[in-house]
Design a protein around this motif. Structure first.
Motif, short mmCIF file in Angstrom:
data_model
loop_
_atom_site.label_atom_id
_atom_site.label_comp_id
_atom_site.label_asym_id
_atom_site.label_seq_id
_atom_site.Cartn_x
_atom_site.Cartn_y
_atom_site.Cartn_z
N ASN A 49 0.85 -1.04 0.13
CA ASN A 49 -0.18 0.07 0.10
C ASN A 49 1.04 1.21 0.22
OD1 ASN A 49 0.74 0.71 2.81
ND2 ASN A 49 -0.76 -0.82 3.56
N ASN A 77 3.14 3.64 -11.58
CA ASN A 77 1.97 3.56 -10.54
C ASN A 77 1.49 4.90 -9.65
OD1 ASN A 77 1.26 0.36 -10.14
ND2 ASN A 77 3.41 0.42 -10.09
N GLU A 79 -0.79 7.28 -10.81
CA GLU A 79 -2.01 7.62 -10.62
C GLU A 79 -2.63 6.83 -9.48
OE1 GLU A 79 -6.19 6.86 -13.30
OE2 GLU A 79 -4.31 7.73 -14.29
N TRP A 80 -2.48 5.55 -9.18
CA TRP A 80 -2.87 4.49 -7.95
C TRP A 80 -2.19 5.12 -6.77
CZ3 TRP A 80 0.45 1.93 -4.86
CH2 TRP A 80 -0.16 1.10 -3.85
N LEU A 82 -1.53 8.28 -6.05
CA LEU A 82 -2.03 9.46 -5.55
C LEU A 82 -3.30 9.29 -5.06
CD1 LEU A 82 -0.64 11.85 -8.65
CD2 LEU A 82 -0.03 12.02 -6.11
N GLU A 83 -4.25 8.28 -5.78
CA GLU A 83 -5.70 8.07 -5.34
C GLU A 83 -5.62 7.28 -4.03
OE1 GLU A 83 -7.13 5.49 -8.70
OE2 GLU A 83 -7.24 7.59 -9.81
N ASN A 84 -4.68 6.53 -3.84
CA ASN A 84 -4.56 5.59 -2.43
C ASN A 84 -3.88 6.17 -1.46
OD1 ASN A 84 -6.55 3.26 -3.33
ND2 ASN A 84 -5.06 3.43 -5.07
N ASN A 86 -2.00 9.26 0.80
CA ASN A 86 -2.43 10.66 1.65
C ASN A 86 -1.29 11.69 1.56
OD1 ASN A 86 -0.29 10.00 3.63
ND2 ASN A 86 -1.92 8.84 4.58
#
Length: 107
Positions: A49, A77, A79-80, A82-84, A86
Protein backbone atom coordinates in the motif's frame (compact mmCIF):
# COMPACT_ATOMS: atom_id res chain seq x y z
CA UNK A 1 22.64 -12.46 4.16
CA UNK A 2 19.80 -14.94 4.18
CA UNK A 3 17.52 -12.84 6.38
CA UNK A 4 16.92 -10.34 3.57
CA UNK A 5 15.91 -13.14 1.18
CA UNK A 6 13.65 -14.61 3.84
CA UNK A 7 12.08 -11.23 4.57
CA UNK A 8 11.15 -10.63 0.93
CA UNK A 9 9.98 -14.21 0.36
CA UNK A 10 7.97 -14.64 3.57
CA UNK A 11 7.29 -11.16 4.88
CA UNK A 12 4.62 -8.71 3.87
CA UNK A 13 5.21 -5.26 2.44
CA UNK A 14 3.89 -3.57 5.59
CA UNK A 15 6.54 -5.28 7.75
CA UNK A 16 9.24 -4.56 5.19
CA UNK A 17 8.18 -0.90 5.12
CA UNK A 18 8.50 -0.66 8.89
CA UNK A 19 11.98 -2.20 8.84
CA UNK A 20 13.11 0.19 6.12
CA UNK A 21 11.63 3.17 7.96
CA UNK A 22 13.50 2.17 11.12
CA UNK A 23 16.77 1.78 9.18
CA UNK A 24 16.28 5.22 7.63
CA UNK A 25 15.43 6.81 10.97
CA UNK A 26 18.49 5.27 12.62
CA UNK A 27 20.79 5.87 9.63
CA UNK A 28 21.51 2.16 9.29
CA UNK A 29 22.40 1.07 5.78
CA UNK A 30 22.37 -2.69 5.20
CA UNK A 31 23.51 -3.22 1.59
CA UNK A 32 22.05 -6.70 1.07
CA UNK A 33 18.68 -5.56 2.42
CA UNK A 34 18.59 -2.27 0.53
CA UNK A 35 19.37 -4.03 -2.78
CA UNK A 36 16.09 -5.94 -2.55
CA UNK A 37 13.53 -3.21 -3.37
CA UNK A 38 15.27 -2.63 -6.67
CA UNK A 39 14.97 -6.36 -7.47
CA UNK A 40 11.42 -6.74 -6.12
CA UNK A 41 9.91 -3.37 -7.09
CA UNK A 42 6.98 -4.80 -9.03
CA UNK A 43 6.10 -7.18 -6.18
CA UNK A 44 6.22 -4.34 -3.65
CA UNK A 45 3.68 -2.35 -5.66
CA UNK A 46 1.52 -5.42 -6.36
CA UNK A 47 1.37 -6.42 -2.71
CA UNK A 48 1.86 -3.15 -0.85
CA UNK A 49 0.00 0.00 0.00
CA UNK A 50 1.21 3.59 -0.39
CA UNK A 51 2.10 3.89 3.30
CA UNK A 52 4.46 0.90 3.25
CA UNK A 53 5.93 1.78 -0.13
CA UNK A 54 6.52 5.39 0.90
CA UNK A 55 8.45 4.17 3.96
CA UNK A 56 10.75 2.19 1.68
CA UNK A 57 11.13 5.12 -0.74
CA UNK A 58 11.79 7.53 2.13
CA UNK A 59 14.49 5.25 3.60
CA UNK A 60 16.18 5.01 0.18
CA UNK A 61 16.14 8.81 -0.09
CA UNK A 62 17.37 9.29 3.47
CA UNK A 63 20.25 6.84 3.02
CA UNK A 64 21.10 7.83 -0.56
CA UNK A 65 20.17 4.50 -2.16
CA UNK A 66 19.07 5.08 -5.78
CA UNK A 67 16.96 1.90 -6.32
CA UNK A 68 16.05 2.92 -9.90
CA UNK A 69 13.54 0.12 -10.56
CA UNK A 70 11.63 1.00 -7.39
CA UNK A 71 11.36 4.65 -8.43
CA UNK A 72 10.46 3.63 -12.01
CA UNK A 73 7.67 1.50 -10.55
CA UNK A 74 6.49 4.54 -8.56
CA UNK A 75 6.22 6.48 -11.82
CA UNK A 76 4.31 3.62 -13.48
CA UNK A 77 1.90 3.51 -10.55
CA UNK A 78 1.71 7.26 -9.88
CA UNK A 79 -2.04 7.50 -10.47
CA UNK A 80 -2.78 4.60 -8.09
CA UNK A 81 -0.36 6.04 -5.54
CA UNK A 82 -1.99 9.49 -5.63
CA UNK A 83 -5.51 8.04 -5.42
CA UNK A 84 -4.72 5.71 -2.50
CA UNK A 85 -2.03 7.65 -0.65
CA UNK A 86 -2.39 10.55 1.72
CA UNK A 87 -0.48 13.81 2.24
CA UNK A 88 2.18 12.11 4.34
CA UNK A 89 2.87 9.21 1.96
CA UNK A 90 2.94 11.48 -1.09
CA UNK A 91 5.17 14.09 0.58
CA UNK A 92 7.64 11.43 1.82
CA UNK A 93 7.83 9.90 -1.65
CA UNK A 94 8.29 13.22 -3.43
CA UNK A 95 10.99 14.13 -0.90
CA UNK A 96 12.78 10.81 -1.59
CA UNK A 97 12.72 11.53 -5.32
CA UNK A 98 14.15 14.99 -4.74
CA UNK A 99 16.88 13.65 -2.46
CA UNK A 100 17.99 11.27 -5.19
CA UNK A 101 17.69 13.83 -8.00
CA UNK A 102 14.80 12.03 -9.69
CA UNK A 103 11.87 13.57 -11.45
CA UNK A 104 8.55 12.28 -10.16
CA UNK A 105 5.14 11.92 -11.77
CA UNK A 106 3.68 12.62 -8.32
CA UNK A 107 4.18 16.37 -8.76
Amino acid sequence: AMYDDWLFENGDVQSIGKIFWACGKLGVRIPALFDKPNDRAEWLFDQGNPESISSILWACGKLGIPSPRLFDELDKNAEWFLENGNEKTIAASVWACQQLGRQSRLV
